[in-house]
Design an enzyme around this catalytic site. Structure first.
Site, PDB file in Angstrom:
ATOM      1  N   GLU A 125      10.316   0.766  10.140  1.00 42.55           N
ATOM      2  CA  GLU A 125      11.331   1.804   9.939  1.00 42.55           C
ATOM      3  C   GLU A 125      10.612   3.110  10.213  1.00 42.55           C
ATOM      4  OE1 GLU A 125      13.235   4.593   8.850  1.00 42.55           O
ATOM      5  OE2 GLU A 125      13.153   3.998   6.749  1.00 42.55           O
TER       6      GLU A 125
ATOM      7  N   GLU B 156       9.699  14.824  15.744  1.00 39.84           N
ATOM      8  CA  GLU B 156      10.087  14.821  14.339  1.00 39.84           C
ATOM      9  C   GLU B 156       9.242  15.842  13.574  1.00 39.84           C
ATOM     10  OE1 GLU B 156       9.196  11.264  11.983  1.00 39.84           O
ATOM     11  OE2 GLU B 156      11.240  11.357  11.199  1.00 39.84           O
TER      12      GLU B 156
ATOM     13  N   CYS C 133      13.431  10.458   7.134  1.00 42.17           N
ATOM     14  CA  CYS C 133      13.539   9.912   8.490  1.00 42.17           C
ATOM     15  C   CYS C 133      14.950  10.108   9.025  1.00 42.17           C
ATOM     16  CB  CYS C 133      13.153   8.445   8.497  1.00 42.17           C
ATOM     17  SG  CYS C 133      13.981   7.506   7.221  1.00 42.17           S
TER      18      CYS C 133
ATOM     19  N   LYS D 146       0.847  -1.199   0.000  1.00 42.09           N
ATOM     20  CA  LYS D 146       0.000   0.000   0.000  1.00 42.09           C
ATOM     21  C   LYS D 146       0.882   1.248   0.000  1.00 42.09           C
ATOM     22  CE  LYS D 146      -1.863   2.850   2.879  1.00 42.09           C
ATOM     23  NZ  LYS D 146      -1.810   4.132   2.138  1.00 42.09           N
TER      24      LYS D 146
HETATM   25  P1  NAP Z   1       2.090   7.848   8.414  1.00 41.37           P
HETATM   26  O1  NAP Z   1       0.715   8.166   8.811  1.00 41.37           O
HETATM   27  O2  NAP Z   1       2.950   7.131   9.360  1.00 41.37           O
HETATM   28  O3  NAP Z   1       1.972   7.073   7.018  1.00 41.37           O
HETATM   29  C1  NAP Z   1       2.796   6.061   6.543  1.00 41.37           C
HETATM   30  C2  NAP Z   1       1.944   5.040   5.819  1.00 41.37           C
HETATM   31  O4  NAP Z   1       1.104   4.340   6.744  1.00 41.37           O
HETATM   32  C3  NAP Z   1       0.987   5.619   4.792  1.00 41.37           C
HETATM   33  O5  NAP Z   1       0.898   4.734   3.700  1.00 41.37           O
HETATM   34  C4  NAP Z   1      -0.294   5.677   5.570  1.00 41.37           C
HETATM   35  O6  NAP Z   1      -1.462   5.797   4.803  1.00 41.37           O
HETATM   36  C5  NAP Z   1      -0.254   4.393   6.318  1.00 41.37           C
HETATM   37  N1  NAP Z   1      -1.121   4.309   7.477  1.00 41.37           N
HETATM   38  C6  NAP Z   1      -1.666   5.299   8.221  1.00 41.37           C
HETATM   39  N2  NAP Z   1      -2.423   4.797   9.215  1.00 41.37           N
HETATM   40  C7  NAP Z   1      -2.359   3.461   9.115  1.00 41.37           C
HETATM   41  C8  NAP Z   1      -2.924   2.383   9.859  1.00 41.37           C
HETATM   42  N3  NAP Z   1      -3.698   2.588  10.915  1.00 41.37           N
HETATM   43  N4  NAP Z   1      -2.638   1.120   9.468  1.00 41.37           N
HETATM   44  C9  NAP Z   1      -1.846   0.879   8.417  1.00 41.37           C
HETATM   45  N5  NAP Z   1      -1.303   1.855   7.669  1.00 41.37           N
HETATM   46  C10 NAP Z   1      -1.538   3.131   8.017  1.00 41.37           C
HETATM   47  O7  NAP Z   1       2.825   9.161   7.984  1.00 41.37           O
HETATM   48  P2  NAP Z   1       2.112  10.510   7.510  1.00 41.37           P
HETATM   49  O8  NAP Z   1       0.839  10.749   8.192  1.00 41.37           O
HETATM   50  O9  NAP Z   1       2.115  10.533   6.055  1.00 41.37           O
HETATM   51  O10 NAP Z   1       3.175  11.561   8.067  1.00 41.37           O
HETATM   52  C11 NAP Z   1       3.130  11.980   9.427  1.00 41.37           C
HETATM   53  C12 NAP Z   1       4.506  12.050  10.012  1.00 41.37           C
HETATM   54  O11 NAP Z   1       5.119  10.757   9.974  1.00 41.37           O
HETATM   55  C13 NAP Z   1       5.492  12.899   9.253  1.00 41.37           C
HETATM   56  O12 NAP Z   1       5.348  14.235   9.520  1.00 41.37           O
HETATM   57  C14 NAP Z   1       6.768  12.334   9.764  1.00 41.37           C
HETATM   58  O13 NAP Z   1       7.093  12.838  11.021  1.00 41.37           O
HETATM   59  C15 NAP Z   1       6.493  10.872   9.852  1.00 41.37           C
HETATM   60  N6  NAP Z   1       6.931  10.134   8.652  1.00 41.37           N
HETATM   61  C16 NAP Z   1       8.087   9.431   8.731  1.00 41.37           C
HETATM   62  C17 NAP Z   1       8.541   8.753   7.616  1.00 41.37           C
HETATM   63  C18 NAP Z   1       9.806   7.980   7.633  1.00 41.37           C
HETATM   64  O14 NAP Z   1      10.371   7.735   6.573  1.00 41.37           O
HETATM   65  N7  NAP Z   1      10.269   7.510   8.763  1.00 41.37           N
HETATM   66  C19 NAP Z   1       7.848   8.824   6.434  1.00 41.37           C
HETATM   67  C20 NAP Z   1       6.650   9.525   6.378  1.00 41.37           C
HETATM   68  C21 NAP Z   1       6.217  10.171   7.508  1.00 41.37           C
HETATM   69  P3  NAP Z   1      -1.910   7.291   4.368  1.00 41.37           P
HETATM   70  O15 NAP Z   1      -1.214   7.492   3.092  1.00 41.37           O
HETATM   71  O16 NAP Z   1      -3.384   7.288   4.213  1.00 41.37           O
HETATM   72  O17 NAP Z   1      -1.490   8.224   5.461  1.00 41.37           O
END
Ligand code: NAP
Ligand code: MG
Length: 492
Positions: A252, A387, A286, A178
């Protein structure tokens, strides 16, 4: 380059383009302009169900019978396809994510290299024999899990897909992936391109939102292993969901990585590393070196140059070759980052450059944030602990080594760290004491396939990019054989 996008994209399931069962779609937007690029299927539990079924079918009918050499060859072909189409894929990535074209091109190069690394690794994944008592043979097989569920973020869309897909496929698994809702297009175009090379159902992509499409995937009882990259908060939920099925998990997650500059450092090199560490991909990584620990003896001259260079960063249209920093991925992320900047001011830190959305009228439709530097930051402030995931650097002045180390380690995260000094003994000693999974000495943000990437503490579980990543994608089976031919009698 002109790229032709479809108006509407479906899920990629069992090698076919499949309509979302619920009939719902969502818009994916260009964050540089606000334009809608395409409509994409909004998946739900029904779509996930179909994808998991298709993946198991492919596993039983083809992939589990494909030997490691053949799997490796297919991965090489995937790498070739990425290389041949890298210009198009890079443009799609830039349109959907907003990163400068130069960075998207590098992502494609690295994605191809990732498939090549695991193409070669597929045939090197070996079991072992164990010397056991008596006339016996004991051997250990490494077998794939079968079907793996993978959820990835928006910051390096196709590269993250490659990091996840390549080792899973090399180890003999089929996958349901996904992509992030903000950036589904490169993965979908990738599926179009590899359709003839990868057997149907080996790679399946279900697009949509986390709660509707991600959650049913990670809690699916037939998904035996879950791999996730994203925020620590969602990582915890993913781990809890997988626990219901006692599924294996690798995570990760986020980071708040320190960059430590010693007074004897090559300051010009450190300057480049600090800029790259926080402003590459507009800080949406990250591994971002988001806390700069700058020694008091070099503080003033270093800051002067750092601020000057930061002000020179060309923020703008990511398709223009001169652009060094594009918009953030979405309006939501822009708001989030600007919210953190506001918070930093309230907490008493000082902005020395940046601090807002750029005023340039041409950039008003995009989700831009100026490269921003905070000084007078205390390590217990939220801007130093959480973060931000944007182009925001927190600078902390240090003088006492032990206090600095304590603060460098004083966050919930432990992903990366940068050490800048000419005293290599000092550098190695410091590396030993840092609680981080990936450490750079006199450089930053340099990755190598084969070198394990992953986090200490709440930055994650498991390692990617390495040979041992294949272990995460397999389970061990021990077989113990009697060679004596004599029945062993327990009851006489
Ligand atoms: P996120 O919510 O952690 O999203 C990562 C992935 O998980 C997306 O594909 C997301 O879908 C999915 N997801 C969300 N809720 C889920 C659930 N309950 N079960 C399974 N999958 C789920 O990240 P974000 O909201 O895009 O970003 C928020 C913050 O996360 C950023 O500001 C940053 O601090 C951190 N982040 C870290 C990384 C990294 O590389 N470590 C990458 C991205 C973000 P959706 O696309 O619908 O959200
Ligand atoms: Mg988008």
């Amino acid at each position: 380059m002109e790229v032709t996008l479809k108006e509407r994209y479906c899920h990629f399931i069992g090698g076919e383009w499949v309509e979302p069962q619920g009939g719902k779609t969502f818009e994916t937007v260009n964050p540089a302009t606000g334009e809608v690029l395409a409509r994409v299927a909004a998946g739900d539990a029904h779509d996930v169900e179909r994808a998991v079924e298709a993946a198991w079918q492919a596993y039983h009918q083809s992939w589990s019978r494909t030997d490691a050499n053949a799997r490796g060859k297919i991965l090489y072909q995937i790498a070739e396809i990425i290389r041949k189409n890298s210009e198009e894929l890079a443009h799609i990535e830039t349109l959907d994510n907003g990163k400068p074209l130069l960075e998207s091109r590098l992502d494609m190069f690295l994605a191809a290299e990732c498939f090549e690394y695991y193409a070669g690794a597929a045939t090197k994944l070996e079991g072992k024999t164990v010397p056991v008592f008596g006339e016996r043979l004991d051997y250990v097989l490494r077998e794939p899990w079968g079907v793996v569920g993978q959820v990835i973020p928006w910051n390096f869309p196709l590269l993250m897909a490659a990091w996840k897909l390549a080792p899973a496929l090399a180890a003999g698994n089929c996958v349901v992936l996904k992509p992030a809702e903000q950036t589904p297009l490169s993965a979908l175009r990738f599926c179009e391109l590899i359709g003839d090379v990868v057997p149907k159902g080996v790679i399946n992509v279900v697009t949509g939102f986390g709660p509707e499409a991600g959650a049913p995937l990670v809690r699916h009882p037939k998904v035996k292993k879950v791999a996730f990259t994203g925020s620590t908060e969602v990582g915890r939920q993913v781990m809890a969901a997988a626990a219901a099925n006692v599924a294996d998990v690798t995570l990760e997650l986020g980071g708040k990585s320190p960059q430590i500059v010693f007074p004897d450092a090559d300051l010009d090199a450190a300057l480049e590393g600090v800029l790259l560490g926080i402003f590459y991909n507009a800080g949406q990584q990250c591994s971002a070196g988001s806390r700069l620990f700058l020694h008091k003896d070099v503080y003033d001259p270093f800051m002067e140059k750092l601020v000057e260079r930061t002000r020179q960063i060309k923020v703008g249209d990511p398709l223009k070759p001169e652009t060094q920093m594009g918009p953030l991925v979405s309006r939501e992320q822009q708001k989030r980052v600007l919210g953190y900047i506001e918070l930093g001011v309230k907490e008493g830190a000082q902005i020395v450059t940046g601090g807002k959305a750029p005023e340039d009228p041409e950039l008003q439709k995009g989700c831009y944030v100026e490269p921003t530097i905070f000084v007078d930051v205390q390590n217990n402030m939220r801007i130093a602990q959480e973060e931000i995931f944007g182009p925001v650097l927190c600078v902390l002045r240090w003088s006492d080594y032990e206090t600095m180390l304590q603060e460098a380690n004083g966050v919930q995260y432990g992903l990366c760290a940068g050490i800048w000094t000419r005293d290599l003994l000092q550098a190695h000693r410091t590396a030993q004491r840092l609680e981080a999974g990936y450490i750079w000495i006199n450089q930053y943000d340099v990755y190598a396939y084969g070198a394990p990437f992953g986090g200490y503490k709440q930055s994650g579980i498991g390692r990617e990019l390495a040979f041992e990543t294949l272990y995460h994608y397999t389970q061990q089976k021990n077989v113990n054989v009697d060679l004596s031919g004599k029945p062993s009698r327990w009851f006489r």
